[in-house]
Design a protein around this motif. Structure first.
Motif, PDB file in Angstrom:
ATOM      1  N   ILE B  51       0.838  -1.194   0.000  1.00  0.00           N
ATOM      2  CA  ILE B  51       0.000   0.000   0.000  1.00  0.00           C
ATOM      3  C   ILE B  51       0.877   1.249   0.000  1.00  0.00           C
ATOM      4  O   ILE B  51       1.763   1.390   0.852  1.00  0.00           O
ATOM      5  CB  ILE B  51      -0.948  -0.028   1.208  1.00  0.00           C
ATOM      6  CG1 ILE B  51      -1.900  -1.241   1.062  1.00  0.00           C
ATOM      7  CG2 ILE B  51      -1.740   1.263   1.342  1.00  0.00           C
ATOM      8  CD1 ILE B  51      -2.450  -1.748   2.355  1.00  0.00           C
ATOM      9  N   VAL B  52       0.626   2.136  -0.969  1.00  0.00           N
ATOM     10  CA  VAL B  52       1.444   3.337  -1.156  1.00  0.00           C
ATOM     11  C   VAL B  52       0.533   4.545  -1.330  1.00  0.00           C
ATOM     12  O   VAL B  52      -0.423   4.463  -2.107  1.00  0.00           O
ATOM     13  CB  VAL B  52       2.323   3.191  -2.416  1.00  0.00           C
ATOM     14  CG1 VAL B  52       3.159   4.451  -2.638  1.00  0.00           C
ATOM     15  CG2 VAL B  52       3.226   1.970  -2.302  1.00  0.00           C
ATOM     16  N   PRO B  53       0.774   5.672  -0.686  1.00  0.00           N
ATOM     17  CA  PRO B  53       1.772   5.900   0.350  1.00  0.00           C
ATOM     18  C   PRO B  53       1.545   4.957   1.545  1.00  0.00           C
ATOM     19  O   PRO B  53       0.401   4.551   1.790  1.00  0.00           O
ATOM     20  CB  PRO B  53       1.519   7.349   0.774  1.00  0.00           C
ATOM     21  CG  PRO B  53       0.668   7.947  -0.293  1.00  0.00           C
ATOM     22  CD  PRO B  53      -0.082   6.831  -0.919  1.00  0.00           C
ATOM     23  N   ALA B  54       2.627   4.658   2.252  1.00  0.00           N
ATOM     24  CA  ALA B  54       2.544   3.734   3.376  1.00  0.00           C
ATOM     25  C   ALA B  54       1.410   4.131   4.313  1.00  0.00           C
ATOM     26  O   ALA B  54       1.230   5.307   4.619  1.00  0.00           O
ATOM     27  CB  ALA B  54       3.866   3.743   4.137  1.00  0.00           C
ATOM     28  N   GLN B  55       0.632   3.125   4.722  1.00  0.00           N
ATOM     29  CA  GLN B  55      -0.488   3.373   5.633  1.00  0.00           C
ATOM     30  C   GLN B  55      -0.375   2.468   6.850  1.00  0.00           C
ATOM     31  O   GLN B  55       0.206   1.387   6.761  1.00  0.00           O
ATOM     32  CB  GLN B  55      -1.825   3.077   4.930  1.00  0.00           C
ATOM     33  CG  GLN B  55      -2.137   3.994   3.755  1.00  0.00           C
ATOM     34  CD  GLN B  55      -2.427   5.424   4.178  1.00  0.00           C
ATOM     35  OE1 GLN B  55      -3.004   5.660   5.224  1.00  0.00           O
ATOM     36  NE2 GLN B  55      -2.008   6.380   3.361  1.00  0.00           N
ATOM     37  N   LEU B  56      -0.929   2.896   7.946  1.00  0.00           N
ATOM     38  CA  LEU B  56      -0.910   2.124   9.190  1.00  0.00           C
ATOM     39  C   LEU B  56      -1.644   0.788   9.041  1.00  0.00           C
ATOM     40  O   LEU B  56      -1.278  -0.210   9.632  1.00  0.00           O
ATOM     41  CB  LEU B  56      -1.588   2.949  10.302  1.00  0.00           C
ATOM     42  CG  LEU B  56      -1.807   2.275  11.659  1.00  0.00           C
ATOM     43  CD1 LEU B  56      -0.471   2.025  12.366  1.00  0.00           C
ATOM     44  CD2 LEU B  56      -2.726   3.116  12.535  1.00  0.00           C
TER      45      LEU B  56
END
Ligand SMILES: [Zn+2]
Lengths: 380, 149
Positions: B51-56
């Protein structure tokens, strides 16, 4: 739904570029008075009030607080939806279905003229990844339009036909802001704003307001000779970040409409619905939304329009009022669609009346590129 | 119709500062951009998507993401627009172009600016490459734009 919710009063303003001749409260006072008169009720009869408005458009915060007096909410239950007016109607419907209210007033107002419309929409985007890029409803919609049009080989001329249909039909709607004989050439020659969206593909920005009176089944029957019933309702929401969504798919609208059809017992929307009022802020959206609501197959929205199916005399007229292309009171738009749908099934839509309209669909959306979707079916 | 008298119109302006916390995950994403010119995603342990942008967390699985994965800097254009209307909220003068980009190694897409503003040169499927800003502060605009690869 076990018991039905009735709509017993409706009112809308004319949609205008600028209502600076009135304060917001003047406008709201008018529509509230008219909707209550239409329902034959007074302030004492109203149990609760749901308003819809968005702070940034109002240029202040907790902006429903300026409406409490003028919607008659003093010493009553008031709540507010910071979004589309049809979304507020869902909340109003629930106040009745849960037994908390027998009579609920739903009011939505917006003044597009007060601020910088696309600038305000830039603030809808998350402040970490999207807002700093300068995205707004126009550029985001253009990303969706281009993707949809390339995927299904829809041309700019095809989208122009949506504008032509809406602006020509709007001539039958005295509330419309823009209504005129229009040709695809007019649209094609309008300035390119964000490829492939041109100025005339985009809804204008309007000032306007709507109010409706909702009633429990018992109350609606007691108070009204011709209540219009909410027969089905569905809402659904997609991810916010544009990169997380396939903007050509719009699963939320497909799900929201399926839910509404199931509740209303609709198997074939084209055969069973008499008209649809849909919230399309940009011309391509009318094509995309009609596909996602199952009026035709994917990519066939333009074919459906070209066959005349969505014209005022077609099998399923879409936006006989001219839709948002003829007037865009922003966050009010979904409630405008519902008011139009109610007038149609009452047989009181005057020059824009669809013959023998018995059941109509009203659609509202909130967020960019149809992130949040509301579908409501109303009928006698 | 109401009487169209010319009412008083009072001018105002909303101009308020705000501070937005990016949080742990986006902070690391921005630090990687700033210090290493790397675009990072996070992998969902359940569906394996990067997942981009990086997500929690993964929105589909509703599960916390775990491994950090470098993606790009090249990718494929999914869709684009060129905006001609000038707006004060634009980060640079119109015409400016936006793209939704599927970076190599990613399973979701990134929204960003494109350098190319000639519609004839832009096509979904075209390869693009991230160009990093000279002065980087830990911000989405540490990627200055994407150029044609
Ligand atoms: Zn997952």
């Amino acid at each position: 739904m076990n018991l039905r919710v009735g709509i017993i009063g409706v009112s809308q303003t004319k949609y205008e570029t600028n209502k600076s001749y009135q304060a917001i409260t003047d406008t709201v006072f008018e529509v509230v008075q008219e909707a209550m008169a239409d329902a034959g009720v007074s302030r004492e009869d109203v149990d609760s009030i749901v308003t819809s408005s968005v702070d940034l458009w109002d240029g202040r915060t907790a902006s429903n607080q300026m409406l409490t007096d003028v919607v008659g909410a003093i010493m009553k239950s008031e709540s507010r939806v910071a979004g589309d007016g049809l979304g507020a109607t869902f909340q109003g419907m629930m106040t009745i279905l849960c037994g908390a209210s027998d009579l609920t007033l739903v009011v939505s107002q917006c003044r597009g003229s007060m601020g910088d419309p696309y600038g305000i929409s830039n603030w809808v985007f998350d402040p970490i990844f999207q807002q700093p890029l300068g995205l707004d409803y126009l550029s985001a919609a253009a990303l969706q339009a281009n993707h949809y049009m390339k995927r299904f080989e829809i041309t700019q001329e095809d989208c122009a036909r949506v504008v032509v249909k809406n602006l020509n039909d709007a001539q039958n709607n005295p509330q419309a802001q823009v209504a005129k004989e229009t040709t695809t050439d007019d649209v094609m020659h309008s300035p390119m704003w964000a490829y492939p969206i041109k100025e005339m593909d985009a809804a204008p920005v309007s000032d306007g307001a709507c109010a409706i009176v909702l009633a429990s089944q018992k109350k609606a029957k007691a108070l009204s000779k011709n209540p219009v019933w909410i027969l089905g309702a569905g809402c659904c929401v997609e991810a916010h970040y544009l990169g997380d969504r396939d903007l050509t798919e719009g699963e939320a609208l497909a799900k929201a409409s399926k839910k509404a059809y199931e509740m209303a017992g609709i198997h074939d929307p084209v055969k069973e619905l008499d008209l649809a009022e849909v919230s399309a802020e940009f011309s391509y959206q009318e094509l995309l939304w009609t596909e996602l609501m199952g009026f035709c197959g994917r990519g066939n929205g333009i074919k459906f329009l070209e066959q005349g199916m969505t014209s005022a005399e077609g099998a399923l007229p879409v936006n006989p009022s001219g839709g948002m292309i003829a007037g865009n009171p922003v966050t009010v738009a979904g409630l405008t669609r519902l008011v139009e749908a109610v007038l149609q099934v009452r047989g009181k839509a005057e020059a824009r009346q669809v013959q023998n309209a018995k059941m109509a669909l009203a659609h509202g959306t909130t967020g960019c590129c149809g992130q949040g979707q509301y579908v409501m079916i109303v009928g006698n | 119709m109401s009487d169209r008298f010319k009412g008083m119109v009072l001018e105002g302006k909303l101009d308020l500062p705000f501070s937005y916390s990016a949080g742990r995950t986006a902070s690391r994403f921005f630090i990687e951009l700033r210090d290493h010119q790397r675009i990072m995603g996070k992998r969902c342990p359940r569906c394996n998507r990067v997942i981009v942008p990086a997500q929690l967390f993964c929105k589909e699985c509703f599960t916390k993401t775990d491994d950090w994965v470098e993606v790009g800097p090249e990718g494929t254009l999914i869709t684009f627009t060129v905006v001609y209307r000038k707006e004060s909220h634009h980060p640079k003068d119109a015409p400016l172009a936006y793209g939704i980009i599927r970076l190599d190694g990613a399973d979701t897409s990134l929204v960003h600016l494109l350098a190319e503003t000639d519609v004839a040169q832009l096509q979904p499927g075209r390869r693009v490459r991230a160009v990093f800003s000279k002065k980087r502060i830990g911000h989405i605009l540490d990627i200055n734009h994407f150029e044609m690869a």
